[in-house]
Design an enzyme around this catalytic site. Structure first.
Site, PDB file in Angstrom:
ATOM      1  N   GLY A   1       0.902  -1.182  -0.143  1.00  0.00           N
ATOM      2  CA  GLY A   1      -0.094   0.043   0.043  1.00  0.00           C
ATOM      3  C   GLY A   1       0.897   1.128  -0.038  1.00  0.00           C
ATOM      4  N   ALA A   2       0.327   2.362   0.187  1.00  0.00           N
ATOM      5  CA  ALA A   2       1.246   3.750   0.119  1.00  0.00           C
ATOM      6  C   ALA A   2       2.107   3.819   1.169  1.00  0.00           C
ATOM      7  CB  ALA A   2       0.166   4.922   0.339  1.00  0.00           C
TER       8      ALA A   2
ATOM      9  N   HIS B   1       0.962  25.870 -21.947  1.00  0.00           N
ATOM     10  CA  HIS B   1       2.101  24.902 -22.374  1.00  0.00           C
ATOM     11  C   HIS B   1       3.448  25.612 -22.279  1.00  0.00           C
ATOM     12  CE1 HIS B   1       4.067  22.552 -25.714  1.00  0.00           C
ATOM     13  NE2 HIS B   1       4.620  23.707 -25.942  1.00  0.00           N
TER      14      HIS B   1
END
Length: 473
Positions: free
Chosen positions: A190-191, A452
């Site tokens: 898990g995390a 961008h």
């Protein structure tokens, strides 16, 4: 003994507790918060924040090792383990003092000690083993019309994987090791497990991760988890999924693990240290819940949409109230709770709109339904994908390994889920979270102008891809 009356008393000063206290004070409630160990709770002192400090050190170390990739020179790159840990603990210290400042600023009383709820509206606080901050109230009996439980969680312990603080660690020991291990076994992907696996691998340890489920990062979309796994393995991390640690044989300064590979075979692995990262369990004991008849289920306090328990005047938020066990979920629940007490009629939390982030390398982040979950609901969906390799900013950063995946309802255009893996995706995910909260459709997202060059352009391109309009792939 001290006796004092408040409108609201919160038990626990983690992110959920202290944010709840601040919002309660803003709404005009006379508020107190009870803490027995450290202001800011596990998150600020031993979890969310100091682990990110460790991971930041590892990230910079990685870039220094790959300076040539950027036309730079960095010779004889090394690290001072003690200094890395010291920096992390310093970050935790700043967070701790910051919470104290916020309590003082908002005129929230701090009661130092361990609380037990005697009856609705009444608690007894016993002395704590840790030193109280200046100005805190001490042990005694306190009264409040509303008592909010925010006691958090602790590492889950499985038989045979009991931590001993020397050879078998929880996240407490993993954050403050006596020495940097050369080899490490992480049980659970898990995390917590993956973040520590990522940190120690980057710092040079041989790392093996064992996960009992077929997929690592089990809560993530399968495609994203598979992408992340490939990157971890490229970094030299060994991953065994569908496997189970059945035995730990401790030596003087090493551990030999017996591992059931899930395919009918077993193997042994000797490592310097083991991290048990098999989840957390809510701190529901010794608060007085049983005596009061507060309903619990599978180790969590049962609450309604306004965080009320079945006993009037008693509430619960955060980890102690069940999954997802995330700091931002606890904070939002606390705000809902006190706003409901004030009569402001807040919206109940929609757990599908809670983002989840893992700060490994590469990072993962997600919100909403996975592709499989959408299919399980028999939804007719559109799926869009865009790889970082098609994004100019990612290429310029030298971070072109990543993927953005979005899931839409084909009939309505509703964004059902977003799943990301790659550089800084834990910062990108909030764009999708906002979109889902605003019930944005694909049309609004496709008409939104993304700057961008940015990594965020991958988000729009993934949306375009779901509708056959992708531009840069």
């Amino acid at each position: 003994m001290t006796e004092s009356n408040f409108d609201i008393i919160i038990i626990g000063s983690g992110p959920g507790g202290y944010v709840t206290a601040i919002r309660a004070a803003q709404l005009g409630f006379k508020t107190a918060i009870v803490e027995r160990d450290f202001l800011g709770g596990i998150c600020s002192n031993w979890g969310c924040i100091p682990t990110k400090a460790l991971l930041r050190s590892a990230e910079i170390y990685h870039y220094m090792q790959h300076a040539k990739d950027y036309g730079l020179s960095a010779d004889n790159v090394s690290f001072d383990a003690a200094a890395v840990i010291k920096r992390s603990r310093g970050v935790a210290g700043r967070m701790n003092s910051g919470v104290g400042f916020l309590m003082k600023k908002n005129k929230v009383s701090i009661i130092w000690g361990e609380a037990t709820i005697d009856a609705p509206g009444k608690i007894t606080v016993k002395a704590s083993k840790t030193e109280a901050p200046k100005g805190a109230l001490g042990p005694g009996t306190y009264q409040a019309k509303h008592i909010i439980i925010a006691t958090g969680a602790r590492p889950r312990v499985l038989p045979g994987l009991e931590p001993d603080k020397k050879l078998v660690w929880t996240y407490f020991e993993a954050m403050n090791p006596d020495k940097m291990p050369k080899s490490l076994l992480v049980v659970g992907s898990g995390a917590i497990g993956i973040e520590f696996a990522s940190f120690y691998r980057t710092m040079g340890a041989e790392v093996t991760v064992v996960e009992v489920l077929p997929q690592i990062l089990p809560v993530e979309d399968a495609e994203i988890a598979a992408f992340a796994r490939k990157q971890f393995e490229k970094q030299g991390m060994k991953i065994m999924s569908g496997a189970k640690v059945t035995k730990l044989d401790k030596k003087a300064d090493s551990v030999t693990a017996t591992i059931d590979d899930g395919k009918g075979g077993t193997q042994t692995l000797t490592v310097d240290r083991v991290i048990a990262a098999v989840g957390v369990v809510g701190n529901i004991e010794n608060i007085g819940l049983e005596k009061l008849g507060v309903k619990t289920d599978r180790g969590a306090i049962v609450i309604d949409g306004m965080c009320r328990t079945n006993v009037p005047g008693i509430y619960a938020i955060g980890d102690v109230a069940g999954p997802p066990m995330l700091a931002h979920k606890a904070e939002h629940e606390g705000v809902i709770c006190v706003e409901a007490i004030k009569g402001l009629h807040p919206h109940p939390m929609d757990k599908h709109l809670i983002p989840g982030c893992t700060y490994c390398s590469p990072q993962t982040a997600s919100v909403g339904l996975t592709e499989q979950a959408a299919k399980d609901k028999k939804l007719d969906i559109r799926v869009g994908r865009f790889p970082f390799i098609g994004n100019g900013k990612a290429i310029a950063l030298g971070e072109d390994q990543g993927l953005v995946k979005v899931i839409f309802d084909k009939k309505t255009g509703q964004l059902l889920g977003a799943h990301l893996v790659g550089a800084e995706v834990t910062e990108l995910i909030q764009g999708f979270v906002v979109a889902m909260n605003l019930e944005t459709t694909e049309e609004e997202l496709m008409h939104t102008i993304f700057p961008h060059p940015t990594l965020s352009e991958t988000m729009k391109e993934a949306v375009l891809d779901a509708y056959g309009r992708v531009l840069n792939m």
